[in-house]
Enzyme design. Structure first.
Site, short mmCIF file in Angstrom:
data_model
loop_
_atom_site.label_atom_id
_atom_site.label_comp_id
_atom_site.label_asym_id
_atom_site.label_seq_id
_atom_site.Cartn_x
_atom_site.Cartn_y
_atom_site.Cartn_z
N HIS A 1 -7.55 -5.46 -0.65
CA HIS A 1 -6.40 -4.59 -0.34
C HIS A 1 -5.51 -5.29 0.68
O HIS A 1 -5.93 -5.51 1.83
CB HIS A 1 -6.88 -3.25 0.20
CG HIS A 1 -5.78 -2.24 0.36
ND1 HIS A 1 -5.28 -1.52 -0.71
CD2 HIS A 1 -5.06 -1.85 1.44
CE1 HIS A 1 -4.32 -0.72 -0.29
NE2 HIS A 1 -4.16 -0.91 1.02
N SER B 1 0.84 -1.20 0.00
CA SER B 1 0.00 0.00 0.00
C SER B 1 0.88 1.26 0.00
O SER B 1 1.67 1.45 -0.92
CB SER B 1 -0.95 -0.04 1.20
OG SER B 1 -1.97 0.92 1.07
N ASP C 1 -9.78 -4.07 -5.42
CA ASP C 1 -9.22 -3.39 -4.25
C ASP C 1 -10.07 -2.16 -3.93
O ASP C 1 -10.19 -1.25 -4.75
CB ASP C 1 -7.78 -2.97 -4.55
CG ASP C 1 -7.04 -2.47 -3.33
OD1 ASP C 1 -7.64 -1.73 -2.52
OD2 ASP C 1 -5.84 -2.80 -3.19
#
Length: 326
Positions: free
Chosen positions: A300, A144, A271
């Site tokens: 995610h 991320s 996601d």
């Protein structure tokens, strides 16, 4: 490079969408058996970073390869996706260094700054320090926000990347920060935004108590979105005019064509954090060292797989990728 082949990831039937595939592993997966050796290093600006090492048993007699892992927004070295990856890579011969961004290790950092999506100076400090340990083969991995940081860093290094750096692998990356921030303003994303903002606002209050003349917490109650936080705090504490200038300066999308070592990006198509601009299919096709894989599902930083037996699909993929010759 062409886009990568169709993914072999398959979720359990009871995790039907991107939200479920994101939330369940984060909240209910429990990785045990990872005990770190913590080391604190001083940064060039006289702050500190806490590094958590996990060595393989083979480290006693030989120098294994090293993986440096960068966590996501408001994560740390104990995030489940970090612990799981460390455990799996350790079991297969890799030393791991899971570093904690400023303010994320359980103790507030000393200066009127935090971490952010483009703070590559700290990643470079960690890499340089790790190289003093004599590792001949070093791999970078990010999740991320940590994935964006890793890609931007590699783009900045370009052809001057340290020769010990071999490959990089990143998951669930908000390649375009502005549209990603806007995407998190949808009502479907409120559960994520609320959780992040509660944690981020608490850190601002801590920082203001520590440095009352340098950090103003009076805007905290105005923060409703990630963009609000970045407008009032991230941008102001790190030298940007506003959130948009910060996003444009630090989106890894703009650094991909400068990367000069093999790098794979894995962004699930469902996601719930990622906007359409985080799937740059046309741009990726023009690059020589960057591969892009977009499995239809995965959420995610999720990738909890059907028939789960302690290892996520992303962890199995990472091991296969690191062991490949290219």
């Amino acid at each position: 490079m062409p886009l990568l082949e169709q993914s072999d990831y398959r979720p359990p039937f009871w995790l039907p969408d991107g939200h479920a595939q994101s939330i369940f592993p984060a909240l209910f997966r429990k990785v045990t058996g990872v005990v770190y050796e913590r080391e604190r290093i001083t940064t060039p600006d006289d702050d500190f970073l806490d590094l958590d090492w996990r060595f393989t048993p083979q480290s006693v007699s030989a120098q294994p390869p090293l993986v440096i892992l960068s966590h996501g927004l408001e994560g740390n070295s104990s995030s489940q996706y970090i612990l799981g990856m460390v455990k799996h890579l350790n079991a297969n011969g890799f030393d791991c260094l899971a570093w904690n961004f400023r303010g994320c290790s359980g103790e507030m950092n000393r200066l009127p700054r935090f971490y952010h999506s483009g703070a590559t100076d700290d990643l470079d400090t960690v890499v340089r320090y790790a190289l003093t340990k004599g590792y001949p083969d070093v791999y970078l991995m990010g999740f991320s926000l940590g994935g964006n940081l890793t890609l931007k860093y590699l783009g900045e290094l370009g052809q001057n990347a340290y020769p010990e750096l071999r490959k990089a692998l990143v998951f669930s990356v908000p390649l375009h920060l502005s549209s990603g921030s806007a995407y998190l303003e949808r009502w479907q994303a409120w559960v994520y935004t609320d959780r992040f903002n509660r944690s981020l606002k608490d850190k601002i209050r801590q920082k203001a108590a520590l440095l009352p003349e340098l950090v103003d917490a009076s805007h905290v109650d105005k923060v409703r979105t990630i963009r609000d936080f970045d407008n009032f705090y991230t941008s102001q504490l790190h030298g940007y005019k506003d959130a948009e200038e910060y996003y444009e300066a630090n989106s890894s999308l703009y650094f991909l064509d400068q990367i000069r070592l093999p790098t794979r990006i894995v962004n699930a198509q469902n996601d719930p954090f990622l906007s359409r601009d985080c799937y740059p299919y046309a741009r990726i096709k023009t690059l020589k060292q960057v591969w892009f894989q977009a499995p239809p599902q995965g959420g995610h930083c999720g990738f909890y797989q059907a028939g789960y037996q302690g290892i996520l699909w992303s962890e199995d993929l990472a091991l296969r990728y690191l062991l490949k010759a290219y």
